[in-house]
Write a protein that holds these residues in place. Structure first.
Motif, short mmCIF file in Angstrom:
data_model
loop_
_atom_site.label_atom_id
_atom_site.label_comp_id
_atom_site.label_asym_id
_atom_site.label_seq_id
_atom_site.Cartn_x
_atom_site.Cartn_y
_atom_site.Cartn_z
N THR A 63 2.94 3.55 6.04
CA THR A 63 3.99 3.94 5.09
C THR A 63 3.46 4.99 4.01
O THR A 63 2.47 5.55 4.29
N GLY A 64 4.11 5.29 3.08
CA GLY A 64 3.88 6.41 1.97
C GLY A 64 2.47 6.11 1.53
O GLY A 64 1.77 7.19 1.08
N THR A 65 2.14 4.98 1.31
CA THR A 65 0.80 4.58 0.91
C THR A 65 -0.27 5.09 1.84
O THR A 65 -1.20 5.74 1.34
N TRP A 68 -0.58 8.87 1.53
CA TRP A 68 -1.22 9.11 -0.04
C TRP A 68 -2.69 9.40 0.55
O TRP A 68 -3.36 10.48 0.36
N THR A 143 9.74 7.20 -8.49
CA THR A 143 11.09 6.25 -8.34
C THR A 143 11.21 5.15 -9.25
O THR A 143 12.29 4.54 -9.21
N ASP A 170 3.52 14.08 -4.04
CA ASP A 170 4.22 12.73 -3.39
C ASP A 170 5.90 13.10 -3.09
O ASP A 170 6.53 13.28 -4.12
N GLN A 195 11.13 5.53 5.13
CA GLN A 195 12.10 4.54 4.93
C GLN A 195 13.04 4.93 3.52
O GLN A 195 13.72 4.06 3.01
N LYS A 196 13.06 6.27 3.32
CA LYS A 196 13.90 6.64 2.23
C LYS A 196 15.13 7.64 2.71
O LYS A 196 15.99 7.47 3.34
N1 PLP Z 1 5.58 7.01 -3.80
C1 PLP Z 1 6.68 6.63 -4.23
C2 PLP Z 1 7.33 8.02 -5.02
C3 PLP Z 1 7.32 5.77 -3.87
O1 PLP Z 1 8.77 5.44 -4.09
C4 PLP Z 1 6.79 4.63 -3.01
C5 PLP Z 1 7.51 3.55 -2.55
O2 PLP Z 1 8.51 3.24 -2.87
C6 PLP Z 1 5.42 5.03 -2.61
C7 PLP Z 1 4.78 6.21 -3.04
C8 PLP Z 1 4.79 4.14 -1.65
O3 PLP Z 1 5.25 3.92 -0.37
P1 PLP Z 1 5.06 2.98 0.66
O4 PLP Z 1 5.77 1.64 -0.06
O5 PLP Z 1 6.10 3.32 1.89
O6 PLP Z 1 3.96 2.71 0.84
#
Ligand code: PLP
Length: 399
Positions: A63-65, A68, A143, A170, A195-196
């Motif tokens: 995922t986004g994490t 990162w 967010t 990010d 997912q965005k």
């Molecule tokens: N960075 C931002 C700006 C986010 O909005 C989010 C999740 O909403 C994340 C990182 C983390 O992403 P994920 O939940 O896909 O791991």
């Protein structure tokens, strides 16, 4: 509950039927000679979405994490100093990850509701005469607060300081919905999730790395295994992955990219800007404020609405969900109970948002927020009708 669920959290976003259908596939051999036909185009197309002319894109089953972590682990070494403004829950979590990976983080704490402070970034970089700072880490769209930072402005601040640090961004809740210019802004690493703006389920963590980041990769010593760029690159060159990829998500990604290019990225950004403007007008018509402190930081993908002090925003969110089948984003951490968030990104249009705004009005009235029923909806309608008449060609573009 009868009728459809109105999903207005700022991710996961609505998955269009086309993408849902594209993901209903039988499993295939991901080592077959036919497999690269699915994957080969994804990388250059993703580069187009990042507006990246030179660089590499990596797609991790994460995922986004995870993205990162991949961006940090591949380009930095234990003890490296990085500079990171913190102005919301996601910048906070990214900083937490940097610290846990053993980086030395110089945090610039900023009031939640503001964006990345270009002047303080420039000052910190100027003070770093020995160039110990290796990276400046910015969340483009926070967010949690509905704040979009000025990445071009951050780049200018770095230039003004004459500092060679890499720029990490990010772009999780901005890519494919808010204009993001990797090459023009000389971003070195950008990360996102599926997912965005990409309108897919969660499950892909995507990193775009420019030439200076790829150079840093050669020297970087943080441990990386699952997130290794080198392993990915070796397999990706021939259209494969170093481990089992998520086949449905890759099919979904192909469809998502096709949809974005059919609409045209400029039209996608304009649609998000138009929809966000209507939401902000609705909030103003309710007599409420947003969490965002200044118009230069208004987010076109999420609006965090501040409720009056006698109201618990969590109650509004739960009422919207239980009574009206409307999912709103919760206030996170410092702003828990104080704000609810309306996500307006991905696959959506005016009428979908009008439904959400009507649901927000009903839930707020049920929870004792003193607003006049219909005021916000009328304000958004007026904004969108004005926008349409100012740009009649937008009607044909969207048709
Ligand atoms: N960075 C931002 C700006 C986010 O909005 C989010 C999740 O909403 C994340 C990182 C983390 O992403 P994920 O939940 O896909 O791991």
């Amino acid at each position: 509950m009868a009728g459809r669920n109105f999903l207005f959290v700022p991710g996961p976003t609505n998955v269009p039927d086309r993408i849902l259908r594209s993901m209903m596939v039988a499993m295939e051999d991901h080592r077959s000679s036919a497999f690269p036909a699915l994957t080969r185009d994804l990388f250059p197309q993703l580069k187009r979405v990042f507006q990246c002319e030179e660089g590499e894109v990596f797609v991790f089953p994460a995922t986004g994490t995870g993205a990162w972590e991949a961006s940090l682990a591949n380009t930095l070494s234990p003890g490296d100093r990085v500079l990171a403004p913190r102005f919301g829950q996601f910048s906070h979590l990214w900083i937490d990850m940097m610290q846990r990976l053993g980086l030395d983080v110089e945090v610039i704490d900023v009031e939640w509701g503001a964006g990345a402070p270009e002047d303080r970034i420039a000052a910190a970089l100027k003070a770093d005469r020995e160039h110990r700072i290796k990276g400046v880490m910015v969340v483009h769209n926070e967010t949690a607060t509905g704040v979009t930072s000025d990445v071009a402005g951050v780049r200018r601040a770095m230039d003004e300081a004459g500092h060679p640090a890499l720029l990490y961004v990010d772009a999780v809740s901005s890519l494919a919905s808010i204009d993001f210019r990797f090459s023009e802004w000389r971003v070195d690493l950008a990360v996102t999730g599926s997912q965005k703006g990409l309108m897919m389920p969660a499950g892909l963590g995507i990193v775009c790395a420019g030439p200076r980041a790829l150079e840093a990769e050669r020297r970087a010593r943080l441990a990386r295994v699952f997130f290794s760029f080198a392993d990915m690159r070796r397999a990706n060159v021939d259209g494969y992955f170093p481990y089992t990829p998520s086949l449905p998500l890759l099919h979904g990604l192909r469809e998502s990219l096709a949809m974005l290019f059919e609409e045209g990225l400029a039209n996608v950004f304009a649609r998000h800007a138009r929809l966000a403007g209507g939401v902000r007008d609705a909030v103003a018509a309710w007599g409420l404020a947003t969490c965002c402190r200044a118009s230069r930081w208004h987010s076109n993908t999420v609006t965090a609405v501040v409720v009056p002090p006698h109201v618990n925003a969590a109650h509004v969110i739960d009422t919207a969900f239980r009574r009206y089948n409307l999912a709103l984003g919760a206030g996170l951490s410092k702003v828990a109970g104080k704000v609810f968030r309306i996500g307006h990104l991905g696959d959506l249009n005016e009428l979908m948002l009008l439904g959400a705004l009507a649901g927000v009005e009903m839930a707020m009235l049920d929870c004792g927020v003193e607003i006049e029923a219909g005021r916000g909806v009328a304000a958004a309608e007026a904004a969108w009708r004005r926008a349409r008449s100012a740009q009649p060609e937008a009607v044909s573009l969207a048709a």
